[in-house]
Design a protein around this motif. Structure first.
Motif, PDB file in Angstrom:
ATOM      1  N   MET A  24       0.844  -1.202   0.000  1.00 39.57           N
ATOM      2  CA  MET A  24       0.000   0.000   0.000  1.00 39.57           C
ATOM      3  C   MET A  24       0.880   1.254   0.000  1.00 39.57           C
ATOM      4  SD  MET A  24      -2.986   1.045   2.718  1.00 39.57           S
ATOM      5  CE  MET A  24      -3.948   2.522   2.498  1.00 39.57           C
ATOM      6  N   GLU A  25       0.544   2.211  -0.848  1.00 38.79           N
ATOM      7  CA  GLU A  25       1.352   3.411  -0.958  1.00 38.79           C
ATOM      8  C   GLU A  25       1.269   4.259   0.302  1.00 38.79           C
ATOM      9  OE1 GLU A  25       0.045   6.438  -3.673  1.00 38.79           O
ATOM     10  OE2 GLU A  25       2.103   6.880  -4.265  1.00 38.79           O
ATOM     11  N   ASN A  26       2.420   4.733   0.752  1.00 37.85           N
ATOM     12  CA  ASN A  26       2.482   5.646   1.885  1.00 37.85           C
ATOM     13  C   ASN A  26       2.983   6.979   1.356  1.00 37.85           C
ATOM     14  OD1 ASN A  26       2.859   7.030   4.280  1.00 37.85           O
ATOM     15  ND2 ASN A  26       4.584   5.791   4.975  1.00 37.85           N
ATOM     16  N   SER A  27       2.067   7.791   0.832  1.00 37.80           N
ATOM     17  CA  SER A  27       2.458   9.049   0.186  1.00 37.80           C
ATOM     18  C   SER A  27       3.136   9.998   1.163  1.00 37.80           C
ATOM     19  CB  SER A  27       1.229   9.722  -0.434  1.00 37.80           C
ATOM     20  OG  SER A  27       0.668   8.921  -1.454  1.00 37.80           O
ATOM     21  N   LEU A  28       2.662  10.040   2.402  1.00 33.92           N
ATOM     22  CA  LEU A  28       3.264  10.932   3.393  1.00 33.92           C
ATOM     23  C   LEU A  28       4.710  10.540   3.651  1.00 33.92           C
ATOM     24  CD1 LEU A  28       3.217  13.136   5.519  1.00 33.92           C
ATOM     25  CD2 LEU A  28       2.147  11.516   7.102  1.00 33.92           C
ATOM     26  N   GLY A  29       4.945   9.246   3.903  1.00 36.21           N
ATOM     27  CA  GLY A  29       6.302   8.799   4.163  1.00 36.21           C
ATOM     28  C   GLY A  29       7.217   9.010   2.971  1.00 36.21           C
ATOM     29  N   ASP A  30       6.726   8.707   1.782  1.00 33.66           N
ATOM     30  CA  ASP A  30       7.540   8.892   0.578  1.00 33.66           C
ATOM     31  C   ASP A  30       7.893  10.366   0.391  1.00 33.66           C
ATOM     32  OD1 ASP A  30       7.367   6.191   0.085  1.00 33.66           O
ATOM     33  OD2 ASP A  30       5.747   6.374  -1.382  1.00 33.66           O
ATOM     34  N   PHE A  31       6.932  11.246   0.652  1.00 32.79           N
ATOM     35  CA  PHE A  31       7.191  12.679   0.501  1.00 32.79           C
ATOM     36  C   PHE A  31       8.235  13.147   1.511  1.00 32.79           C
ATOM     37  CE2 PHE A  31       5.984  17.117   1.676  1.00 32.79           C
ATOM     38  CZ  PHE A  31       6.366  17.730   0.495  1.00 32.79           C
ATOM     39  N   LEU A  32       8.078  12.762   2.772  1.00 35.17           N
ATOM     40  CA  LEU A  32       9.024  13.193   3.800  1.00 35.17           C
ATOM     41  C   LEU A  32      10.432  12.665   3.502  1.00 35.17           C
ATOM     42  CD1 LEU A  32       6.842  12.780   7.005  1.00 35.17           C
ATOM     43  CD2 LEU A  32       7.672  14.925   6.029  1.00 35.17           C
ATOM     44  N   ARG A  84       9.517   8.258 -13.389  1.00 32.62           N
ATOM     45  CA  ARG A  84      10.686   8.850 -12.730  1.00 32.62           C
ATOM     46  C   ARG A  84      10.319  10.156 -12.034  1.00 32.62           C
ATOM     47  NH1 ARG A  84      13.793  12.784 -14.387  1.00 32.62           N
ATOM     48  NH2 ARG A  84      13.008  12.686 -16.533  1.00 32.62           N
ATOM     49  N   LEU A  85       9.585  11.008 -12.707  1.00 33.22           N
ATOM     50  CA  LEU A  85       9.213  12.294 -12.122  1.00 33.22           C
ATOM     51  C   LEU A  85       8.226  12.113 -10.974  1.00 33.22           C
ATOM     52  CD1 LEU A  85       8.861  14.312 -15.437  1.00 33.22           C
ATOM     53  CD2 LEU A  85      10.572  14.701 -13.652  1.00 33.22           C
ATOM     54  N   TRP A  86       7.299  11.182 -11.102  1.00 33.62           N
ATOM     55  CA  TRP A  86       6.327  10.947 -10.031  1.00 33.62           C
ATOM     56  C   TRP A  86       7.023  10.498  -8.754  1.00 33.62           C
ATOM     57  CZ3 TRP A  86       1.483  12.402  -9.533  1.00 33.62           C
ATOM     58  CH2 TRP A  86       0.673  11.811  -8.560  1.00 33.62           C
ATOM     59  N   ALA A  87       8.074   9.711  -8.882  1.00 36.36           N
ATOM     60  CA  ALA A  87       8.807   9.214  -7.723  1.00 36.36           C
ATOM     61  C   ALA A  87       9.596  10.309  -7.020  1.00 36.36           C
ATOM     62  CB  ALA A  87       9.756   8.089  -8.150  1.00 36.36           C
ATOM     63  N   ASP A  88       9.760  11.455  -7.677  1.00 38.30           N
ATOM     64  CA  ASP A  88      10.533  12.554  -7.090  1.00 38.30           C
ATOM     65  C   ASP A  88       9.711  13.405  -6.124  1.00 38.30           C
ATOM     66  OD1 ASP A  88      12.987  13.863  -6.844  1.00 38.30           O
ATOM     67  OD2 ASP A  88      12.399  15.419  -8.254  1.00 38.30           O
ATOM     68  N   LEU A 109       5.224   9.089  12.141  1.00 39.51           N
ATOM     69  CA  LEU A 109       4.697  10.041  11.160  1.00 39.51           C
ATOM     70  C   LEU A 109       5.089   9.603   9.748  1.00 39.51           C
ATOM     71  CD1 LEU A 109       3.189  12.782  10.844  1.00 39.51           C
ATOM     72  CD2 LEU A 109       5.439  13.893  10.877  1.00 39.51           C
ATOM     73  N   GLU A 110       6.348   9.233   9.559  1.00 41.42           N
ATOM     74  CA  GLU A 110       6.789   8.783   8.237  1.00 41.42           C
ATOM     75  C   GLU A 110       6.110   7.482   7.826  1.00 41.42           C
ATOM     76  OE1 GLU A 110      10.771   8.420   7.015  1.00 41.42           O
ATOM     77  OE2 GLU A 110      11.180  10.581   7.081  1.00 41.42           O
ATOM     78  N   GLN A 111       5.738   6.692   8.800  1.00 36.16           N
ATOM     79  CA  GLN A 111       5.067   5.425   8.503  1.00 36.16           C
ATOM     80  C   GLN A 111       3.565   5.597   8.299  1.00 36.16           C
ATOM     81  OE1 GLN A 111       6.245   3.078  11.888  1.00 36.16           O
ATOM     82  NE2 GLN A 111       8.142   2.370  10.904  1.00 36.16           N
ATOM     83  N   GLY A 112       3.089   6.843   8.421  1.00 35.52           N
ATOM     84  CA  GLY A 112       1.663   7.098   8.260  1.00 35.52           C
ATOM     85  C   GLY A 112       0.856   6.719   9.480  1.00 35.52           C
ATOM     86  N   ARG A 113       1.520   6.640  10.645  1.00 38.05           N
ATOM     87  CA  ARG A 113       0.839   6.246  11.879  1.00 38.05           C
ATOM     88  C   ARG A 113       0.910   7.356  12.927  1.00 38.05           C
ATOM     89  NH1 ARG A 113       2.948   2.664  14.837  1.00 38.05           N
ATOM     90  NH2 ARG A 113       5.082   2.743  14.045  1.00 38.05           N
ATOM     91  N   GLY A 114       1.059   8.600  12.453  1.00 39.25           N
ATOM     92  CA  GLY A 114       1.236   9.709  13.387  1.00 39.25           C
ATOM     93  C   GLY A 114      -0.051  10.284  13.935  1.00 39.25           C
ATOM     94  N   GLY A 115      -1.195   9.699  13.567  1.00 44.99           N
ATOM     95  CA  GLY A 115      -2.464  10.252  14.025  1.00 44.99           C
ATOM     96  C   GLY A 115      -2.703  11.618  13.422  1.00 44.99           C
ATOM     97  N   SER A 116      -3.433  12.442  14.156  1.00 48.10           N
ATOM     98  CA  SER A 116      -3.721  13.796  13.686  1.00 48.10           C
ATOM     99  C   SER A 116      -2.622  14.732  14.176  1.00 48.10           C
ATOM    100  CB  SER A 116      -5.092  14.253  14.206  1.00 48.10           C
ATOM    101  OG  SER A 116      -5.401  15.537  13.707  1.00 48.10           O
ATOM    102  N   ALA A 117      -1.574  14.878  13.372  1.00 44.38           N
ATOM    103  CA  ALA A 117      -0.447  15.719  13.769  1.00 44.38           C
ATOM    104  C   ALA A 117      -0.889  17.167  13.916  1.00 44.38           C
ATOM    105  CB  ALA A 117       0.668  15.609  12.738  1.00 44.38           C
ATOM    106  N   SER A 118      -0.354  17.836  14.928  1.00 43.84           N
ATOM    107  CA  SER A 118      -0.736  19.222  15.201  1.00 43.84           C
ATOM    108  C   SER A 118      -0.086  20.169  14.194  1.00 43.84           C
ATOM    109  CB  SER A 118      -0.307  19.620  16.616  1.00 43.84           C
ATOM    110  OG  SER A 118       1.107  19.671  16.712  1.00 43.84           O
TER     111      SER A 118
END
Length: 284
Positions: free
Chosen positions: A1-9, A211-215, A53-62
């Protein structure tokens, strides 16, 4: 499953060297850029929390935590807003649900396109769908004569049209901007099945898109320049401006500009003379 937050960070911290933030840079590093522990330290949060947070398990971050992370990772305003969207996905609304299909363009907006006869102008909607255009925009982009028919989409045209690399003089820059704009859209609408399908199609059919999407670059569409090599009149050197269409969420009116008397303006006048048949703005 894609973890967009973790990939972005991870993509954002990989571009910052320790020396840039006052940390020692010597020693062997398994990955480029900052480590998770260093981001946590600089942001003033626990390492465990940042890892979650990087794993997408940070809950509702402030707001305070997200602002601190954005500061450490040197995110610009668009990137910081993207971070908030990924960390706290917006709840679907009735308006958002209705926008999952192809958006509709108001009659008044179509009339405005018609009245802008001397300016190539079109309406860009969600997923970079081209919703409506006037005659001169059609003369420049060929929306009504695209191969295979179907709804025009700016991203598909950039990556899947064989003529795109010749049409866009600075194709690499246009491709990067296109993907960055789609990334922002994906962050705002993570449940959009049509957008996911578009990204999947482009990923399968275009190595450059993958390639660009992965960036994980994100960008708004505001203003800039566009250099086009038109098959009939040659090179066109445009500026462009994008204006929000009030009352029509997530629609942009894009207008191409050229200084009076410039070679591009003269070539536009020639194209306009070829399309001066009173044709109204095309809507698909």
């Amino acid at each position: 499953m894609e973890n967009s937050l973790g990939d972005f960070l991870r993509s954002r911290r990989s571009r910052i060297q320790p020396e840039e933030v006052g940390l020692p840079g010597h020693g062997r590093r398994r990955v480029p850029g900052l480590r998770r522990e260093e981001v946590a330290q600089l942001a003033g949060v626990s390492v465990d929390y940042y890892v979650r947070l990087e794993q997408g398990r940070g809950g509702s971050a402030s707001d305070a935590v997200l602002d601190a992370v954005a500061r450490v990772l040197r995110l610009d305003d668009v990137e910081a807003a993207h971070l908030r969207s990924l960390a706290r996905p917006p709840k679907p609304s009735a308006a958002a649900s209705s926008a999952r299909g192809r958006q509709q363009v108001r009659a008044g907006t179509r009339l405005l396109l018609d009245m802008m006869a001397g300016v190539p102008a079109f309406v860009l909607g969600r997923r970079m769908e081209v919703l409506a255009w006037n005659g001169l925009a059609d003369a420049v982009h060929g929306y009504s004569s695209r191969p295979g028919g179907g709804d025009p989409n700016a991203a598909r045209q950039v990556f899947l049209d064989p003529a795109a690399r010749e049409f866009y003089v600075q194709w690499e820059a246009v491709a990067a901007e296109t993907v960055a704009y789609l990334r922002r859209d994906a962050g705002l609408h993570p449940e959009d099945a049509r957008l996911s399908a578009l990204v999947g199609e482009l990923s399968v059919r275009s190595e450059e898109f993958r390639r660009l999407w992965a960036d994980h670059q994100v960008r708004e569409k505001t203003h800039g320049v566009k250099l086009i090599r038109h098959p009939l009149v040659g090179e066109l050197d445009f500026g462009y401006e994008t204006l929000g269409v009030n009352g029509s969420p997530e629609q942009l009116l894009v207008a191409f500009t050229a200084p009076a008397g410039s070679p591009t303006a003269q070539k536009l006048a020639l194209l306009a003379s070829w399309t001066a048949d009173g044709s109204p703005a095309r809507v698909e």
